[in-house]
Design a protein around this motif. Sequence first.
Motif, PDB file in Angstrom:
ATOM      1  N   ASP A   1      43.657  11.215  62.892  1.00 26.33           N
ATOM      2  CA  ASP A   1      42.739  10.307  62.210  1.00 26.33           C
ATOM      3  C   ASP A   1      42.807  10.590  60.718  1.00 26.33           C
ATOM      4  O   ASP A   1      42.449  11.677  60.268  1.00 26.33           O
ATOM      5  CB  ASP A   1      41.299  10.505  62.699  1.00 26.33           C
TER       6      ASP A   1
ATOM      7  N   ASP B   1      41.259   8.528  58.468  1.00 26.44           N
ATOM      8  CA  ASP B   1      39.916   8.173  58.009  1.00 26.44           C
ATOM      9  C   ASP B   1      39.171   7.538  59.173  1.00 26.44           C
ATOM     10  O   ASP B   1      39.467   6.412  59.556  1.00 26.44           O
ATOM     11  CB  ASP B   1      40.015   7.205  56.821  1.00 26.44           C
ATOM     12  N   ARG B   2      38.206   8.253  59.752  1.00 24.67           N
ATOM     13  CA  ARG B   2      37.467   7.732  60.917  1.00 24.67           C
ATOM     14  C   ARG B   2      36.662   6.486  60.574  1.00 24.67           C
ATOM     15  O   ARG B   2      36.537   5.579  61.381  1.00 24.67           O
ATOM     16  CB  ARG B   2      36.552   8.802  61.491  1.00 24.67           C
ATOM     17  N   CYS B   3      36.106   6.445  59.376  1.00 22.87           N
ATOM     18  CA  CYS B   3      35.282   5.285  58.998  1.00 22.87           C
ATOM     19  C   CYS B   3      36.130   4.011  58.898  1.00 22.87           C
ATOM     20  O   CYS B   3      35.692   2.939  59.280  1.00 22.87           O
ATOM     21  CB  CYS B   3      34.579   5.544  57.660  1.00 22.87           C
ATOM     22  N   GLN B   4      37.333   4.165  58.388  1.00 26.18           N
ATOM     23  CA  GLN B   4      38.221   3.007  58.250  1.00 26.18           C
ATOM     24  C   GLN B   4      39.089   2.804  59.491  1.00 26.18           C
ATOM     25  O   GLN B   4      39.877   1.889  59.564  1.00 26.18           O
ATOM     26  CB  GLN B   4      39.133   3.185  57.025  1.00 26.18           C
ATOM     27  N   ARG B   5      38.994   3.730  60.473  1.00 20.75           N
ATOM     28  CA  ARG B   5      39.787   3.679  61.711  1.00 20.75           C
ATOM     29  C   ARG B   5      41.293   3.618  61.426  1.00 20.75           C
ATOM     30  O   ARG B   5      42.009   2.784  61.937  1.00 20.75           O
ATOM     31  CB  ARG B   5      39.332   2.509  62.580  1.00 20.75           C
TER      32      ARG B   5
ATOM     33  N   ASP C   1      37.209  -3.387  65.840  1.00 21.06           N
ATOM     34  CA  ASP C   1      37.226  -2.586  67.067  1.00 21.06           C
ATOM     35  C   ASP C   1      37.657  -3.394  68.286  1.00 21.06           C
ATOM     36  O   ASP C   1      37.092  -4.443  68.572  1.00 21.06           O
ATOM     37  CB  ASP C   1      35.845  -1.978  67.335  1.00 21.06           C
TER      38      ASP C   1
END
Length: 173
Positions: A85, A87-91, A135
């Motif tokens: 990952d 950047d988890r926020c930006q996936r 998502d």
Amino acid sequence: LDCNSYSLNVGPTFNFARYKFGNLSKTQGYLAGIHADMQHDHANGLHSKLRFDGRWNAGFVSGQNDRKAKIRDYRPEWHLGYSFDVDRCQRLTLTPHAGLGFFYLSTKLSTEAVTRNYYNLYVPIGLELNWAAVDDCFDIGLAAEYRIDTWSRIKVKNPNLGSTSKLKLKRTH
């Protein structure tokens, strides 16, 4: 079993291809076929993909002196990698991979009945960058791959002369 960790893609392919093997005549034209891949992303980051591309004539394919050719082009490939990952926020995920692939190409010139079969075993090393924009609905990615040849052969059959030649080729990348 988490169904979201698996994906399957199947669809048609259509492309212009140009084949050249050393001093042998160049063959080019339009091909059509099928692409299929299945991928599994495990919860611990392990990534595996099985892919197949097969193409055949989709019209006039010719060699030198306008000789028509019959083409068969098959490429099965397997990748194993690990997803990080970014950047988890930006996936955003980054997945380096390595694997094993095989390339088989058969060209048969109709006017002379000469058949050339090319066999190539290679190791693909690559990197994929994927962004899950929405998502479970839409994602987009960029992939780069370098293929290291490990074994290559070409077999030329000429029934008019009653001969078959097998050539070992230098490794290419």
